[in-house]
Scaffold this active site. Structure first.
Site, mmCIF file in Angstrom:
data_model
loop_
_atom_site.group_PDB
_atom_site.id
_atom_site.type_symbol
_atom_site.label_atom_id
_atom_site.label_comp_id
_atom_site.label_asym_id
_atom_site.label_seq_id
_atom_site.Cartn_x
_atom_site.Cartn_y
_atom_site.Cartn_z
ATOM 1 N N ASP A 106 0.840 -1.205 0.000
ATOM 2 C CA ASP A 106 0.000 0.000 0.000
ATOM 3 C C ASP A 106 0.874 1.254 0.000
ATOM 4 O O ASP A 106 1.984 1.239 0.530
ATOM 5 C CB ASP A 106 -0.917 -0.019 1.232
ATOM 6 C CG ASP A 106 -2.128 0.883 1.067
ATOM 7 O OD1 ASP A 106 -2.349 1.409 -0.053
ATOM 8 O OD2 ASP A 106 -2.843 1.092 2.067
ATOM 9 N N HIS A 131 2.557 3.049 -9.072
ATOM 10 C CA HIS A 131 2.294 1.626 -9.343
ATOM 11 C C HIS A 131 3.472 1.005 -10.098
ATOM 12 O O HIS A 131 3.860 -0.132 -9.823
ATOM 13 C CB HIS A 131 1.005 1.467 -10.156
ATOM 14 C CG HIS A 131 -0.228 1.915 -9.417
ATOM 15 N ND1 HIS A 131 -0.476 1.566 -8.104
ATOM 16 C CD2 HIS A 131 -1.282 2.687 -9.802
ATOM 17 C CE1 HIS A 131 -1.634 2.110 -7.721
ATOM 18 N NE2 HIS A 131 -2.131 2.798 -8.733
ATOM 19 N N ARG A 177 -12.089 2.473 -8.253
ATOM 20 C CA ARG A 177 -11.163 3.538 -8.676
ATOM 21 C C ARG A 177 -11.483 4.006 -10.100
ATOM 22 O O ARG A 177 -12.179 3.300 -10.843
ATOM 23 C CB ARG A 177 -9.724 3.006 -8.610
ATOM 24 C CG ARG A 177 -9.345 2.680 -7.181
ATOM 25 C CD ARG A 177 -7.890 2.327 -7.059
ATOM 26 N NE ARG A 177 -7.589 2.037 -5.667
ATOM 27 C CZ ARG A 177 -6.390 2.078 -5.133
ATOM 28 N NH1 ARG A 177 -5.356 2.399 -5.879
ATOM 29 N NH2 ARG A 177 -6.202 1.814 -3.863
ATOM 30 N N LEU A 209 9.993 -21.503 -4.031
ATOM 31 C CA LEU A 209 9.022 -20.557 -3.458
ATOM 32 C C LEU A 209 7.761 -20.586 -4.314
ATOM 33 O O LEU A 209 7.843 -20.749 -5.530
ATOM 34 C CB LEU A 209 9.616 -19.133 -3.514
ATOM 35 C CG LEU A 209 8.706 -17.986 -3.051
ATOM 36 C CD1 LEU A 209 8.644 -17.957 -1.512
ATOM 37 C CD2 LEU A 209 9.222 -16.627 -3.551
HETATM 38 C C1 IPE Z 1 -5.627 -2.734 -0.318
HETATM 39 O O1 IPE Z 1 -5.206 -1.417 -0.504
HETATM 40 C C2 IPE Z 1 -5.647 -3.459 -1.613
HETATM 41 C C3 IPE Z 1 -4.340 -3.674 -2.262
HETATM 42 C C4 IPE Z 1 -3.160 -3.355 -1.757
HETATM 43 C C5 IPE Z 1 -4.403 -4.314 -3.535
HETATM 44 P P1 IPE Z 1 -6.270 -0.228 -0.680
HETATM 45 O O2 IPE Z 1 -5.476 1.027 -0.719
HETATM 46 O O3 IPE Z 1 -7.139 -0.520 -1.830
HETATM 47 O O4 IPE Z 1 -7.116 -0.377 0.649
HETATM 48 P P2 IPE Z 1 -7.933 0.695 1.505
HETATM 49 O O5 IPE Z 1 -8.862 1.401 0.562
HETATM 50 O O6 IPE Z 1 -6.922 1.622 2.101
HETATM 51 O O7 IPE Z 1 -8.629 -0.137 2.538
HETATM 52 C C1 IPE Z 2 -1.566 0.118 -3.414
HETATM 53 O O1 IPE Z 2 -1.319 1.486 -3.463
HETATM 54 C C2 IPE Z 2 -1.779 -0.479 -4.785
HETATM 55 C C3 IPE Z 2 -3.164 -0.873 -5.090
HETATM 56 C C4 IPE Z 2 -4.164 -0.844 -4.254
HETATM 57 C C5 IPE Z 2 -3.418 -1.352 -6.425
HETATM 58 P P1 IPE Z 2 -2.508 2.551 -3.495
HETATM 59 O O2 IPE Z 2 -2.862 2.816 -4.924
HETATM 60 O O3 IPE Z 2 -3.626 2.105 -2.635
HETATM 61 O O4 IPE Z 2 -1.785 3.828 -2.878
HETATM 62 P P2 IPE Z 2 -2.419 4.887 -1.876
HETATM 63 O O5 IPE Z 2 -2.992 4.124 -0.718
HETATM 64 O O6 IPE Z 2 -3.459 5.620 -2.643
HETATM 65 O O7 IPE Z 2 -1.251 5.743 -1.484
HETATM 66 MG MG MG Z 3 -4.078 2.390 -0.677
#
Ligand code: IPE
Ligand code: IPE
Ligand code: MG
Length: 229
Positions: free
Chosen positions: A14, A31, A66, A126
Site C-alpha cells: 500500500d 504503481h 477507482r 518458493l
Molecule cells: C488494499 O489497498 C488493496 C491492495 C493493496 C491491492 P487499498 O489502498 O485498496 O485499501 P484501503 O482502501 O486503504 O482499505
Molecule cells: C496500493 O497502493 C496499490 C493498489 C491498491 C493497487 P494505493 O494505490 O492504494 O496507494 P495509496 O494508498 O493511494 O497511497
Molecule cells: Mg491504498
C-alpha cells in the site's frame, strides 16, 4: 531461544499513490515503481531457507471503485509485469500462482496468467502468489458454495481450508506498508492467527533490508495460539 518459524508470508502493498503524490507524479508512476519492489522481495523470499509462500495483494474486489483510467493502467501493468518477470521466476526456481476471480479480466490477461502458472508449475523454491480481483469474503463464500455443489450438507473447518484458493490455510506473518492498519478484505480465513507488522514505509520505498529486519522481529516473537508459552 529457537526462532519462530516463518513459512507463509503475506504483504499488503500500500502507498503507491501517496509515493507518487509526494513527488508530484501521476499515481500510475507509483504503481510502476511498486512493481519493481515485488521482484526484489520475491528474490529475497526464494533465497530464504524457511519461506515457502509469499502472497501479494495486488488488486482487491474493492479496487474496481477507482477511476477507469487507473484500473485500466493496473491491468496493463500486470500484463507487462508477468511478461517481464517470467525470467525472474525461472531463474529463482519460483512457482507463480494467481488467486481471485480472474473472469473479470480480459481474455489476453487471463491467458498470460494461465501461461505463467503453467510455465512455472514445477519450480520448488518458493510459491509466489498474486491476489488479483481478490476478496477474502468472496473467497470463503466461493469455497462454501463449492462444497455445497459436491453435496456437502455440513462443513468442517478443514473442509473450508481445503476449498480455499491458497495452497496454505494459515499465514504466519502479514506486513502492510504505508501506515494503514487494516486488513482491507485480504485473506480473512488465513489470517486467523497471523502476526501483524505495520510499517510507515510506502510500498515503492520498501527494501529487502527492511524486510529482513521485519523477519528478524517476527522470528523473536512468541506465538502462543491461545496456549501458554
Ligand atoms: C488494499 O489497498 C488493496 C491492495 C493493496 C491491492 P487499498 O489502498 O485498496 O485499501 P484501503 O482502501 O486503504 O482499505
Ligand atoms: C496500493 O497502493 C496499490 C493498489 C491498491 C493497487 P494505493 O494505490 O492504494 O496507494 P495509496 O494508498 O493511494 O497511497
Ligand atoms: Mg491504498
Amino acid at each position: 531461544m529457537t526462532k519462530t518459524p516463518l513459512k507463509n508470508l503475506a504483504i499488503i502493498m500500500d502507498g503507491n499513490g501517496r509515493w507518487a503524490a509526494q513527488r508530484g507524479l501521476a499515481r500510475t508512476k507509483g504503481h510502476e515503481q511498486g512493481a519493481e519492489i515485488i521482484r526484489d522481495v520475491t528474490r529475497y523470499c526464494a533465497k530464504h531457507p524457511e519461506i515457502e509462500t509469499v502472497t501479494f495483494y495486488a488488486f482487491s474486489t474493492e479496487n474496481w471503485k477507482r477511476p477507469k483510467l487507473e484500473v485500466d493502467f493496473l491491468m496493463r501493468l500486470l500484463d507487462r509485469y508477468l511478461q517481464k518477470e517470467l525470467a525472474t521466476y525461472q531463474e529463482n526456481n519460483v512457482k507463480f500462482l494467481a488467486i481471485g476471480d480472474m473472469k473479470a479480466f480480459s481474455s489476453k490477461l487471463q491467458e498470460r496468467i494461465r501461461k505463467t502458472e503453467e510455465a512455472t508449475r514445477h519450480n520448488t523454491d518458493l510459491t509466489h502468489i498474486l491476489a488479483l480481483n481478490y476478496g477474502g469474503r468472496a473467497e470463503i463464500t466461493h469455497a462454501v458454495n463449492s462444497l455445497i455443489a459436491v453435496g456437502k450438507e455440513e462443513v468442517t473447518e478443514a473442509d473450508i481450508s481445503a476449498a480455499l484458493q491458497t495452497p496454505y490455510s494459515d499465514i504466519d506473518l502479514l506486513i502492510r506498508t504505508s501506515g494503514e492498519e487494516r486488513v482491507s478484505n485480504f485473506l480473512l480465513w488465513q489470517l486467523s492467527y497471523a502476526e501483524f507488522y505495520f510499517t510507515q514505509t510506502l510500498w515503492p520505498d520498501f527494501t529487502v533490508e527492511e524486510l529482513d529486519d521485519i523477519v528478524t522481529d517476527f522470528q523473536n516473537r512468541n506465538r502462543r495460539f491461545g496456549g501458554l508459552s
